[in-house]
Structure formats: structure tokens, C-alpha cells
Scaffold this active site. Sequence first.
Site, mmCIF file in Angstrom:
data_model
loop_
_atom_site.group_PDB
_atom_site.id
_atom_site.type_symbol
_atom_site.label_atom_id
_atom_site.label_comp_id
_atom_site.label_asym_id
_atom_site.label_seq_id
_atom_site.Cartn_x
_atom_site.Cartn_y
_atom_site.Cartn_z
ATOM 1 C CB ALA A 75 -0.676 -1.696 5.262
ATOM 2 C CD GLN A 184 7.754 -4.725 3.963
ATOM 3 O OE1 GLN A 184 8.262 -5.661 3.353
ATOM 4 N NE2 GLN A 184 7.611 -3.537 3.413
ATOM 5 C CB CYS A 331 6.907 6.583 2.379
ATOM 6 S SG CYS A 331 6.470 4.892 2.617
HETATM 7 C C1 LIG Z 1 4.015 -0.752 2.666
HETATM 8 C C2 LIG Z 1 3.803 -0.622 4.124
HETATM 9 C C3 LIG Z 1 2.715 0.085 4.652
HETATM 10 C C4 LIG Z 1 1.730 0.828 3.762
HETATM 11 O O1 LIG Z 1 0.958 -0.059 3.029
HETATM 12 P P1 LIG Z 1 0.050 0.454 1.803
HETATM 13 O O2 LIG Z 1 -0.803 -0.724 1.502
HETATM 14 O O3 LIG Z 1 1.010 0.787 0.712
HETATM 15 O O4 LIG Z 1 -0.730 1.597 2.291
HETATM 16 C C5 LIG Z 1 2.561 0.122 6.008
HETATM 17 N N1 LIG Z 1 3.426 -0.489 6.827
HETATM 18 C C6 LIG Z 1 4.489 -1.173 6.371
HETATM 19 C C7 LIG Z 1 5.405 -1.854 7.317
HETATM 20 C C8 LIG Z 1 4.714 -1.253 5.002
HETATM 21 O O5 LIG Z 1 5.772 -1.921 4.553
#
Ligand SMILES: *Cc1c(COP(=O)(O)O)cnc(C)c1O
Length: 391
Positions: A75, A184, A331
Site C-alpha cells: 500500500a 485496512q 511505523c
Molecule cells: C499498513 C498500511 C499502509 C502501508 O501498507 P504496506 O503494504 O505495509 O506498505 C498504508 N496505509 C494504511 C492505512 C495501512 O494500514
Amino acid sequence: MRPNRPIYLDHHATTPLDPRVAAAMRPWWEENFANPHSVEHAMGREAEAAVEGAREHVAALIGAEGREIIFTSGATEANNLAIKGAARFAGAEGKRRVITLATEHKCVLESVKSLASEGFEPVILPVQSDGLLDLAVLEAALRVPTVLVSVMAVNNEIGVTQDLAAIGVLVRAAGAAFHIDAAQAPGRVALDVHAVQADLVSLTAHKMYGPKGVGALYVRRRPRMRLAPLFSGGGQERGLRSGTLPAPLLVGMGEAARIAASEGLLDAGRIAGQRDRFFNALSAEIEGLQLNGHATARVAGNLNLSFPGRVDAQALMRAAPGLCVSTGSACSSAEIEPSYVLAALGIPQGQARATLRMGFGRFTSPAEADQAALLLVAAWRQVVAQSQAAD
Ligand SMILES: *Cc1c(COP(=O)(O)O)cnc(C)c1O
């Protein structure tokens, strides 16, 4: 299950791999390892067919068509491609504004802010104390010509769900593109790209019981959403994302999407049951526990709780080592700073420091929910007693 295994209540950081997903991926690691772009030979064509099948499952999860799905590494990449790609394709000569919310994921906030150096005007809108966007605030911001509005479906810290359909109406009427970070959402809320008039939607497999390191961006075809790619290369994924597709990961994401589409609502009902069981047990023992974020516009598995008694969330976690919970998003939980999401809700720093995020999931059992509540109540009592002794 191994004995003394920690109880995992951190499903907003990542989810475990569903055993069905692991089984679907296995042959594409071990038996057919071919490059899905090597369509000159049989093994390559077989891998290509598996990838295209996965693409259809991911599309079906959000009511899209297979050819509207661009595979990415997750994401973070999908959000960067959506936001920077849309702005760069449009150019900063016309509509200059790019709008998002203060409670978005860092990768969205940082992508939007980075566009300032390319001549765009980043606008970070506040949210209300329950985490929801006031639509009048968005409407006012949209009076200035806007390239793109980015709003997440489900917040990764407080679990709050925005009214995407109402936001989509305003964004479309203003002639801007609508991007949704839906990392999510799968298995938690249903999302249909047409119902909410989304132009771009980001997904990631590891938040829906799929593998880590793979995600997707939905790019609307009618009306056509145009993007500038982030990478130069062989022109895979309709020129929008060059690089060899990782067939085993894509097959895993496809299977995870198929399961989320068919079982998501069942999951949500059961998960809400475990969460409520846990919350009731906890609030019976801890007076003054506070739930952050809107009470009902939130996903089934989430709890974001502030503990009374000036306890420190880090101390609570140390006192309950058998529990996997978090003090914020994965993060930023390594940082000492309290969560910017809680700050955006107007929650004072002292309260934010006494806050834990919990995410229940597909495989959380009622026994685990009960045990987690016992562990946390004991941890809270211990930390309160320690801080009183120190006074
Ligand atoms: C986990 C998350 C991301 C990042 O996704 P990755 O696949 O780990 O890069 C971005 N936005 C939201 C809302 C997330 O929960």
C-alpha cells in the site's frame, strides 16, 4: 499452537498468513517458478494465467474489473503511485490543490506534502474529535481547483470509518480525483469502487491474511484515470509499474482477496464478538477506561483505549509481555512522540501516552480475548501500584 505463545492483538500492523493462502502460494515457489511475462513457453504462460486469476479476485473484492488493477509492492507504493502519479500526470499548471486528512497514514501525508516542491498546494484537513471528517470542511477546501483528494477507508490506529460515499459525491462534483487508502478495509468493511465513486484505491495483502510485500492500486478506466508512473522499466502493468510480477505473492494476494470477499462479513461479526467480550471484561475492572474514535463508525476488530491513573503505555506493555498490542501505528511506535492521529483528535499528550491500540483478527479465539483482558487488568494494577509507590 505452541504453549505460552503470545496473544496477538496487533492485526492493524499486520495479519498472519491464512493457511489457505500459504497452500495456494506453495506451487508457485516450488514447482512453477517461471516469469509470468515469459509467455513464449508453457511454464511462463501457466504463471501468467495464475497472475491473471489473482487479478480477477482482487478486482472482484472491490467491484472493479481485472484490467483496472495494477500490482505493486504494497500500500505504501500504491499510495505513492496514486498521489504523485495523478498530480504529475495532470501537471501543476492547472488544478494545484491536493487534499488529505491529518489522520492519514504517513505514506499518504508525506506523498501529499512532497508535492509542494513540484508546484502543488498540499492541504491537510483537520478531523473532528471522533476522528470523522466534517463534510463542510471538505466542501470549503474544494472551492479551490483540486487535482486529488485522498481519504482512508479505515484508520489504522483508531479504526474509524469515513463516509466514503458522501465524500465521493463532493469530490466528483468538484472535478477532482478521489483516492482511497483501503489498506485496512478488506474483511472489515465492504468497499465498492462504484458506490463510493473512487478513481484510485490502494490495497495491501498483508493486512488481509495474505503475504507481505505485495499490494495493488485500482485505477478507474471509465472515466479514465491517468497517472504518471514512478518507475522506468519494461512497461509491465500497462506501463504504470515496471518490474517482474512476483507470481507467488500475487497468487497469495488473490486467494486472500477471494477469502475476504466471501468470508469478510462472517469474520467481522465474530471478531466484534471477541472484541466486545474483551472490552466488557476490561471495563468491568478498570473504571474510567476511554475509547478513542467514534463509538460506532469503526471496524469490528479495533479498540484504541486510554487507561486511567497516569499509566505509561510502554510500562503497561512491559507488564504484559504475553500480549502483542501497540502504542500506535507500527511505523511510528519506535518513536517516543505520542501518536499524531490521537493529537489530531485533540487528545492531550498525557492521555495519548496512556493509550494502547488493539486489533482483533480472524483467528483470535474467545479464550484469547478472555486471557488478554486478565493479563491487561493485572498489568494495569501493577503499573498503577508502582506509580503510587513512587509518589
Ligand atoms: C499498513 C498500511 C499502509 C502501508 O501498507 P504496506 O503494504 O505495509 O506498505 C498504508 N496505509 C494504511 C492505512 C495501512 O494500514
